[in-house]
Motif scaffolding. Structure first.
Motif, PDB file in Angstrom:
ATOM      1  N   LYS A 183      32.813  27.729  31.084  1.00  0.00           N
ATOM      2  CA  LYS A 183      34.192  28.503  31.057  1.00  0.00           C
ATOM      3  C   LYS A 183      34.001  29.733  31.694  1.00  0.00           C
ATOM      4  N   PHE A 184      35.135  29.864  32.219  1.00  0.00           N
ATOM      5  CA  PHE A 184      34.990  31.388  33.485  1.00  0.00           C
ATOM      6  C   PHE A 184      36.318  31.930  33.663  1.00  0.00           C
ATOM      7  N   GLN A 185      36.388  32.980  33.928  1.00  0.00           N
ATOM      8  CA  GLN A 185      37.945  33.560  34.593  1.00  0.00           C
ATOM      9  C   GLN A 185      38.069  33.347  35.865  1.00  0.00           C
ATOM     10  N   ARG A 186      39.293  32.922  36.123  1.00  0.00           N
ATOM     11  CA  ARG A 186      39.648  32.804  37.526  1.00  0.00           C
ATOM     12  C   ARG A 186      41.066  32.974  37.715  1.00  0.00           C
ATOM     13  N   GLN A 187      41.401  33.380  38.924  1.00  0.00           N
ATOM     14  CA  GLN A 187      42.711  33.416  39.140  1.00  0.00           C
ATOM     15  C   GLN A 187      43.367  32.118  39.550  1.00  0.00           C
ATOM     16  N   VAL A 188      44.589  31.722  38.932  1.00  0.00           N
ATOM     17  CA  VAL A 188      45.133  30.222  38.988  1.00  0.00           C
ATOM     18  C   VAL A 188      46.592  30.315  39.323  1.00  0.00           C
ATOM     19  N   VAL A 189      46.794  29.524  40.202  1.00  0.00           N
ATOM     20  CA  VAL A 189      48.057  29.523  40.559  1.00  0.00           C
ATOM     21  C   VAL A 189      48.771  28.548  40.001  1.00  0.00           C
ATOM     22  N   LYS A 190      49.942  28.953  39.160  1.00  0.00           N
ATOM     23  CA  LYS A 190      50.627  27.816  38.168  1.00  0.00           C
ATOM     24  C   LYS A 190      51.678  27.164  39.095  1.00  0.00           C
ATOM     25  N   ALA A 191      52.271  26.108  38.423  1.00  0.00           N
ATOM     26  CA  ALA A 191      53.173  25.276  38.946  1.00  0.00           C
ATOM     27  C   ALA A 191      54.396  26.047  39.688  1.00  0.00           C
ATOM     28  N   ASP A 192      54.735  26.959  39.221  1.00  0.00           N
ATOM     29  CA  ASP A 192      55.887  27.865  39.638  1.00  0.00           C
ATOM     30  C   ASP A 192      55.580  28.733  40.690  1.00  0.00           C
ATOM     31  N   GLY A 193      54.528  29.087  40.995  1.00  0.00           N
ATOM     32  CA  GLY A 193      53.900  29.852  41.948  1.00  0.00           C
ATOM     33  C   GLY A 193      53.271  31.263  41.658  1.00  0.00           C
ATOM     34  N   GLU A 194      53.504  31.328  40.210  1.00  0.00           N
ATOM     35  CA  GLU A 194      52.731  32.593  39.632  1.00  0.00           C
ATOM     36  C   GLU A 194      51.512  32.626  39.830  1.00  0.00           C
ATOM     37  N   SER A 195      50.624  33.715  40.230  1.00  0.00           N
ATOM     38  CA  SER A 195      49.373  33.670  40.061  1.00  0.00           C
ATOM     39  C   SER A 195      48.905  34.516  38.847  1.00  0.00           C
ATOM     40  N   VAL A 196      47.976  33.714  37.976  1.00  0.00           N
ATOM     41  CA  VAL A 196      47.742  34.750  36.559  1.00  0.00           C
ATOM     42  C   VAL A 196      46.069  34.470  36.722  1.00  0.00           C
ATOM     43  N   ASN A 197      45.314  35.399  35.978  1.00  0.00           N
ATOM     44  CA  ASN A 197      44.104  35.253  35.587  1.00  0.00           C
ATOM     45  C   ASN A 197      43.844  34.736  34.346  1.00  0.00           C
ATOM     46  N   THR A 198      43.129  33.648  34.271  1.00  0.00           N
ATOM     47  CA  THR A 198      43.130  33.008  32.934  1.00  0.00           C
ATOM     48  C   THR A 198      41.770  32.361  32.797  1.00  0.00           C
ATOM     49  N   GLU A 199      41.620  31.718  31.570  1.00  0.00           N
ATOM     50  CA  GLU A 199      40.103  31.242  31.376  1.00  0.00           C
ATOM     51  C   GLU A 199      40.348  29.544  31.723  1.00  0.00           C
ATOM     52  N   VAL A 200      39.169  29.256  32.476  1.00  0.00           N
ATOM     53  CA  VAL A 200      39.208  27.870  33.288  1.00  0.00           C
ATOM     54  C   VAL A 200      37.999  27.242  32.741  1.00  0.00           C
ATOM     55  N   ILE A 201      38.282  26.012  32.114  1.00  0.00           N
ATOM     56  CA  ILE A 201      37.161  25.137  31.804  1.00  0.00           C
ATOM     57  C   ILE A 201      36.666  24.253  33.037  1.00  0.00           C
ATOM     58  N   ARG A 202      35.496  24.342  33.157  1.00  0.00           N
ATOM     59  CA  ARG A 202      35.088  22.984  34.316  1.00  0.00           C
ATOM     60  C   ARG A 202      34.183  22.244  33.540  1.00  0.00           C
ATOM     61  N   VAL A 203      34.605  20.913  33.644  1.00  0.00           N
ATOM     62  CA  VAL A 203      33.778  19.727  33.016  1.00  0.00           C
ATOM     63  C   VAL A 203      32.937  19.264  34.261  1.00  0.00           C
ATOM     64  N   GLY A 204      31.629  19.660  34.239  1.00  0.00           N
ATOM     65  CA  GLY A 204      30.748  19.402  35.382  1.00  0.00           C
ATOM     66  C   GLY A 204      31.142  19.543  36.596  1.00  0.00           C
ATOM     67  N   ASN A 205      31.146  18.478  37.356  1.00  0.00           N
ATOM     68  CA  ASN A 205      31.635  18.559  38.711  1.00  0.00           C
ATOM     69  C   ASN A 205      32.719  17.431  38.889  1.00  0.00           C
ATOM     70  N   PHE A 206      33.581  17.244  37.789  1.00  0.00           N
ATOM     71  CA  PHE A 206      34.762  16.204  37.801  1.00  0.00           C
ATOM     72  C   PHE A 206      36.041  16.998  37.593  1.00  0.00           C
ATOM     73  N   ASN A 207      36.197  17.933  36.507  1.00  0.00           N
ATOM     74  CA  ASN A 207      37.736  18.411  36.661  1.00  0.00           C
ATOM     75  C   ASN A 207      37.695  19.839  36.177  1.00  0.00           C
ATOM     76  N   LEU A 208      38.839  20.446  36.447  1.00  0.00           N
ATOM     77  CA  LEU A 208      38.937  21.782  35.970  1.00  0.00           C
ATOM     78  C   LEU A 208      40.234  21.809  35.106  1.00  0.00           C
ATOM     79  N   ILE A 209      40.182  22.459  34.113  1.00  0.00           N
ATOM     80  CA  ILE A 209      41.362  22.332  32.893  1.00  0.00           C
ATOM     81  C   ILE A 209      41.740  23.924  32.547  1.00  0.00           C
ATOM     82  N   SER A 210      43.021  24.286  32.184  1.00  0.00           N
ATOM     83  CA  SER A 210      43.323  25.452  31.626  1.00  0.00           C
ATOM     84  C   SER A 210      44.613  25.220  30.777  1.00  0.00           C
ATOM     85  N   ASN A 211      44.443  25.792  29.658  1.00  0.00           N
ATOM     86  CA  ASN A 211      45.841  25.896  28.788  1.00  0.00           C
ATOM     87  C   ASN A 211      46.482  24.234  28.753  1.00  0.00           C
ATOM     88  N   GLY A 212      45.613  23.419  28.801  1.00  0.00           N
ATOM     89  CA  GLY A 212      46.152  22.101  28.367  1.00  0.00           C
ATOM     90  C   GLY A 212      46.423  21.385  29.549  1.00  0.00           C
TER      91      GLY A 212
END
Length: 457
Positions: A183-212
């Motif tokens: 888990k780490f904090q990172r700037q994420v660009v949402k689907a609507d174009g808004e950039s937010v600083n949120t918690e991101v979960i990295r599953v190995g070198n396979f996937n990134l998820i945040s807020n479901g």
């Protein structure tokens, strides 16, 4: 005939004109011939002195020009000598460089192959890091690999022990991080174009998820963005379960390709989009199916209630008027003195009167089960016509054009079958219930006739 230069002729003519003008001016001032002769003589003497002065200046400048020419020639000789020396030194250095390069190759031996493999590994690792989601948490790793690969491409520089150890460290870190859920904090660009600083979960070198939601790492910009289209809910449920997990094992749908399968998965249309592909014909089929479903639901409730009343009437000898069996039994009570044949006709009339109520609207369900696939076939034929028209206009160069058109055309057939198959089952079930009730009425009617026949005998 002597040869005269045109420039010299012009100079002489100009001088004569000047002397003539001067002589004319002096002649105009002289008052006698003796005075004019004296003036001419004095002019010759002055001109002779002027010429001598000019000759002296010319000779002085000529000596100066000779000295300058001698100096330039000396400088030229020095430069030629220097050029010869430099050329000789260049040739000697070329020989020395070739000898040194040969000696270097001999001393390097197998190390040269090692550095070549090291350069290749650095280039391959750089490409892998660029597409790895671990770079979203640890950025800037490929810069060192790029510098290492480019520097080793030149024979003037070899990799140092520090470079080799750092490359090994990056490879080991990639392997170690690929086995972690971080888990780490990172700037994420949402689907609507808004950039937010949120918690991101990295599953190995396979996937990134945040807020479901699933994320993607864009190497070109070094940013993390939410997928414009998310996979189906069963995959999103695993992402939410992983976020809410507290050091326990949970099921998670990961992409072993690092995003390739996920990008193809989100392109697949969902159920709503498939229905929209059917167009107007698809909506008509669904509307007919909804009507059939409502009719079937109403018939199911009605026959269920009628069946309960009939079963209750079977257990009760007192006939009531709230159910078909009771109304048939009342015919016997209303005709106590009728003979057997007359009573049989009366009972048959009563049963025939009850049959339309029991089988009402079942024919509509049967018609819907037949018409729905026919309408779907109509939509398929229409869609195929549009597809072939598109092929006529644009050719067969793009297989996706044909596949997409055919897929849309077949959606109506699928919708027709989806409506028709349940309608067939519903019609069969409701028709069976209706026939069972009518069979009970016929059985009871036959019993009544037999009872009256026995009494008459």
């Amino acid at each position: 005939m002597p040869f005269f230069n045109k420039s010299a002729v012009k100079v002489i003519a100009s001088g004569l004109c000047t002397l003539a003008l001067a002589g004319t001016a002096q002649a105009q001032q002289a008052k006698s011939l003796d005075e004019l002769l004296s003036q001419l003589e004095q002019g010759k003497i002055a001109q002779s002195k002027q010429n001598q002065q000019r000759e002296a200046e010319f000779l002085a400048k000529r000596a100066e020009q000779d000295a300058m020419l001698k100096q330039v020639n000396n400088e030229r000789i020095e430069q030629v000598t220097l050029s010869t020396t430099l050329e000789r030194n260049y040739q000697e250095n070329e020989v020395k460089l070739a000898n040194q390069a040969e000696a270097l190759n001999k001393r390097m031996g197998e190390l040269k192959e090692l550095f070549g493999v090291l350069q290749q590994v650095a280039g391959d690792t750089k490409s892998k890091f660029q597409n790895s989601v671990i770079s979203a948490q640890i950025p800037g790793r490929e810069a060192f690999l790029d510098d290492l690969a480019q520097s080793m491409g030149s024979t003037s520089k070899l990799a140092s022990i520090e470079d080799i150890e750092k490359l090994w460290f990056e490879l080991q870190r990639e392997m170690t991080e690929s086995a972690k859920v971080a888990k780490f904090q990172r700037q994420v660009v949402k689907a609507d174009g808004e950039s937010v600083n949120t918690e991101v979960i990295r599953v190995g070198n396979f996937n990134l998820i945040s807020n479901g939601s699933y994320l993607e790492y864009i190497n070109a910009t070094g940013s993390v963005a939410e997928l414009q289209r998310q996979p189906s809910s069963r995959y999103l449920a695993t992402a939410s379960a992983l976020e809410s997990a507290n050091n326990e094992q949970v099921a998670f749908a990961l992409d072993p390709t690092g995003g390739s399968i996920l990008s193809l998965l989100v392109q697949a249309p969902n159920n709503q989009e498939r229905i929209e592909q059917g167009g107007t014909v698809g909506y008509i089929i669904l509307a007919i199916g909804a009507i059939g479903l409502l009719i079937a639901l109403e018939r199911f409730v009605s026959l269920f209630l009628i069946g309960r009343k009939v079963n209750r009437q079977l257990k009760n000898d007192q006939a009531t008027n709230d159910n078909p069996l009771g109304r048939v039994m009342l015919v016997k009570e209303q005709n106590p003195s009728a003979d057997v044949d007359t009573l049989e006709l009366k009972l048959s009339e009563s049963i025939l009167r009850e049959q339309p109520k029991l089988s009402s609207k079942l024919t509509m369900i049967k018609i819907i089960s037949v018409v729905a696939p026919l309408i779907g076939l109509l939509g398929t034929v229409t869609g195929m016509i549009n597809t072939f028209q598109a092929i006529t206009l644009f050719g067969t160069g793009d297989p996706k054009l044909m596949a997409g058109g055919i897929s849309q055309a077949l959606v109506t057939t699928v919708l027709g079958l989806v409506v028709a198959i349940p309608m067939v089952f519903l019609f069969t079930m409701l028709n069976t219930r209706s026939r069972n009730i009518i069979s009970i009425l016929q059985q009871q009617s036959a019993g009544i006739i037999a009872e009256r026949s026995e009494k008459g005998a």
